[in-house]
Each structure stands twice: as structure tokens, then as C-alpha cells.
Design an enzyme around this catalytic site. Structure first.
Site, PDB file in Angstrom:
ATOM      1  N   ARG A 238       0.858  -1.185   0.000  1.00  0.00           N
ATOM      2  CA  ARG A 238       0.000   0.000   0.000  1.00  0.00           C
ATOM      3  C   ARG A 238       0.896   1.238   0.000  1.00  0.00           C
ATOM      4  NH1 ARG A 238      -3.341  -2.852  -1.547  1.00  0.00           N
ATOM      5  NH2 ARG A 238      -5.420  -3.269  -0.732  1.00  0.00           N
ATOM      6  N   GLU A 267      -3.581   7.241  -4.546  1.00  0.00           N
ATOM      7  CA  GLU A 267      -4.003   6.661  -5.837  1.00  0.00           C
ATOM      8  C   GLU A 267      -5.311   7.256  -6.309  1.00  0.00           C
ATOM      9  OE1 GLU A 267      -3.969   2.342  -5.881  1.00  0.00           O
ATOM     10  OE2 GLU A 267      -2.013   2.392  -4.948  1.00  0.00           O
ATOM     11  N   HIS A 285      -1.054  -0.317 -10.060  1.00  0.00           N
ATOM     12  CA  HIS A 285      -1.655  -1.228  -9.066  1.00  0.00           C
ATOM     13  C   HIS A 285      -2.211  -2.508  -9.733  1.00  0.00           C
ATOM     14  CE1 HIS A 285      -3.474  -1.263  -4.770  1.00  0.00           C
ATOM     15  NE2 HIS A 285      -3.209  -2.488  -5.187  1.00  0.00           N
TER      16      HIS A 285
HETATM   17  C1  GLV Z   1      -4.558  -5.495  -3.812  1.00  0.00           C
HETATM   18  O1  GLV Z   1      -3.851  -4.573  -3.591  1.00  0.00           O
HETATM   19  C2  GLV Z   1      -5.369  -6.148  -2.839  1.00  0.00           C
HETATM   20  O2  GLV Z   1      -5.379  -5.758  -1.664  1.00  0.00           O
HETATM   21  O3  GLV Z   1      -6.067  -7.108  -3.220  1.00  0.00           O
END
Ligand code: GLV
Length: 321
Positions: A238, A267, A285
């Protein structure tokens, strides 16, 4: 009567069609961003919510959904949901663990290799017509074999990264709030280090912790200062775990060699300084973005949702952030 469900953004087609056959489904938007006011108004009469990590399901949202029984997140991380508040209202929260472990570990290895060997910059170089012939010093980078990988957050994904990295002959050290037993460490061939010792020892540091108040800006300017000058930092967990401005400054001043990022502090915004740097690889991501995994995530979140709506315990109930 079928339960009313809000799906914030599309699932993969076959999963969405399946879900539409099971519940009274409303798709909030085809866009990747759903304004909060719209989310609140569409959720008002719903029994269930299937959402994504980009949806902020906070107290303001939850408190205005009196019929809500379950929030099924199509992601493993649940930092986007106020779980304590949901629990206080008797609302279940679920996630999609395990099914994305391998895909995320594979992307981590891709970023490690790509940052070390400057794959993205070398590709741009070719496209820009700059390749004029073989040169002894063109795009040199560190060899992985014999180097040390420091993994921060040694849960399912961190351990899957370790296993794959060992095939590249990387030595593995790790930091986690809950270290493994020494038997387990032996079995996995890894060693624990406190964070302040891991950072100066590792050639590559890869982050796999979840985002909690404790891990916010865990890697700040001071911690970046502990890294080796040739260190590579990878973050597929994250964004807010790393102070993005401090990282951009460290990369710009070449205090570390390179970084590979799949996640960002705000983001989908990316710190503008990072966009201008050659020694960072930026991905949108996509840690779990394999055909196989995304399909499994869709169906697992549906399974959780339907179980919660039936009043059963869902397979992936999350009790806290
Ligand atoms: C991706 O970042 C998730 O948490 O699935």
C-alpha cells in the site's frame, strides 16, 4: 425476494453475469472512480455491497445504509473499510486472501528484475531510436545472485516472495511485527532482523505489510537514509507505507539506486517528481492482475457476499484492520 446488492464497479463479465442471476444487482458506475455522494445514495436501500480497494467505505457511508448486512471487498487489503464501525453495526466485512498470493509475488519478482536491469528505461531507449549498437557499459545493473533481499511484512505474500526469490540465489532476511518460530525460519531458510538492521543490510527491500496506523510512513526519510546507496526499494503493498515525497527525493539525489512501485500514497495520483525520474518503475496497481487470479477474486468475493446475505458465516470474514 432477491436481496439488493450494490456493485461499485464492474467485475469480470462472467462473474458479473453470475451475480446478476443471484441477486437484485445495481452497478454503480463503469468508471474506476465512484463519487462518495453517489455511493451513499445508491447504497441507501441495499442489503449487500461488493466493492474494491478504490472505494472508501467509511463511517459516513456505512451509517447511511440501514439495511446493509455485508461489505465484500474484492481485494485482500481492507484498509479502505472502517471495519470497527461496520462491526459495531453488525455488518460483516470480507476480503479475498490466498487467491492473489502467487500473482502478487510474481509481480514483485518482475519489479525486482525490472528495476535491477532497467528494463523499462531500456525499452524506452530502443523505442526512441537510441540503440546504435552493442556497448560494454550499456544499462548495467546489479546481479541478484548472492545479494540480500529484505522483506518487510512476512505474511502469505512476503513468504511467497521469499520462496521465489530463493531460486535467484538471494539471501532472505525479514521484518514482521510477529516473527516466525526458529523452526519455521529454518524450514523457510530465512532470518529475522529488526527493521533498523534490515534496512542497511538488504540490497533489495520489498514491502508486503498491510496498511494500518502503525505501518503508515513506516519507510520515511530517516528509514530511507538507512538504505545502502545501491539499494532497490519495491512496494506492491500500500502506498502510504512509504513517504512518497521522501522516496522521490532519495531517488532524485541518487541516495538509492532505484525503486519499483505498484502502489501510491494518493491513488490514482502519482507524486509528480516520480514521473520525471528514470530510476523508478511505476505500475498502475496490478499486483493481482493475472487472468487466473482476477477470476478467482471475483468469484470469491461473490461467494463471501452470498454467504453473508444468507445469514451464514462467509469463508473470508475479516475481524479487524
Ligand atoms: C490489492 O492490492 C489487494 O489488496 O487485493
Amino acid at each position: 425476494m432477491k436481496p439488493k446488492v450494490l456493485l461499485t464497479h464492474p467485475l469480470l463479465k462472467e462473474a458479473m453475469e453470475f451475480l446478476a442471476g443471484q441477486v437484485n444487482l445495481e452497478l454503480a458506475t463503469e468508471e474506476p472512480f465512484l463519487p462518495k455522494a453517489e455511493l451513499i445514495s445508491k447504497l441507501k436501500d441495499k442489503d449487500g455491497l461488493l466493492c474494491f480497494l478504490s472505494d472508501q467505505i467509511d463511517k459516513e457511508v456505512i451509517s447511511q445504509a440501514p439495511n446493509l448486512k455485508i461489505i465484500a471487498n474484492c481485494a485482500v487489503g481492507v484498509n479502505n473499510i472502517d471495519i470497527n464501525y461496520a462491526r459495531s453495526r453488525g455488518i460483516l466485512v470480507t476480503n479475498t486472501p490466498d487467491v492473489l498470493t502467487g500473482a502478487t509475488a510474481e509481480l514483485t519478482l518482475a519489479l525486482i528484475l525490472a528495476t535491477a536491469r532497467q528494463i523499462a528505461a531500456a525499452d524506452r531507449f530502443c523505442r526512441q531510436g537510441k540503440f546504435k549498437g552493442w556497448q560494454i557499459d550499456l544499462f548495467l545493473g546489479p546481479e541478484l545472485s548472492g545479494k540480500t533481499l529484505g522483506i518487510i511484512g512476512f505474511g502469505r505474500i512476503g513468504q511467497a516472495v521469499a520462496k521465489r526469490a530463493q531460486a535467484f540465489n538471494l539471501k532472505i532476511i525479514y521484518y514482521d511485527l510477529n516473527p516466525l518460530s526458529s523452526e519455521k525460519e529454518k524450514e523457510l531458510g530465512v532470518e529475522f532482523r529488526p527493521l533498523d538492521l534490515l534496512l542497511p543490510e538488504a540490497d533489495i527491500v520489498s514491502i508486503h505489510a498491510s496498511l494500518t496506523p502503525e505501518s503508515y510512513h513506516l519507510i520515511d526519510r530517516e528509514k530511507l537514509g538507512l538504505l545502502k546507496p545501491n539499494a532497490i526499494l519495491i512496494n506492491v503493498a500500500r502506498g502510504p507505507i512509504v513517504d512518497e515525497k521522501a522516496l522521490a527525493a532519495a531517488l532524485k539525489k541518487r541516495k538509492i539506486l532505484a525503486a519499483g512501485l505498484d502502489v501510491y500514497e494518493n491513488e490514482p495520483e502519482i507524486e509528480p517528481e516520480l514521473l520525471s525520474l528514470e530510476n523508478v518503475i511505476l505500475l498502475p496497481h496490478i499486483g493481482s492482475a493475472t487472468f487466473e487470479t482476477r477470476k478467482k477474486m471475483c468469484f470469491l468475493s461473490i461467494q463471501n457476499l452470498l454467504a453473508g446475505l444468507r445469514g451464514e458465516k462467509p469463508p473470508n470474514l475479516v475481524e479487524r484492520n
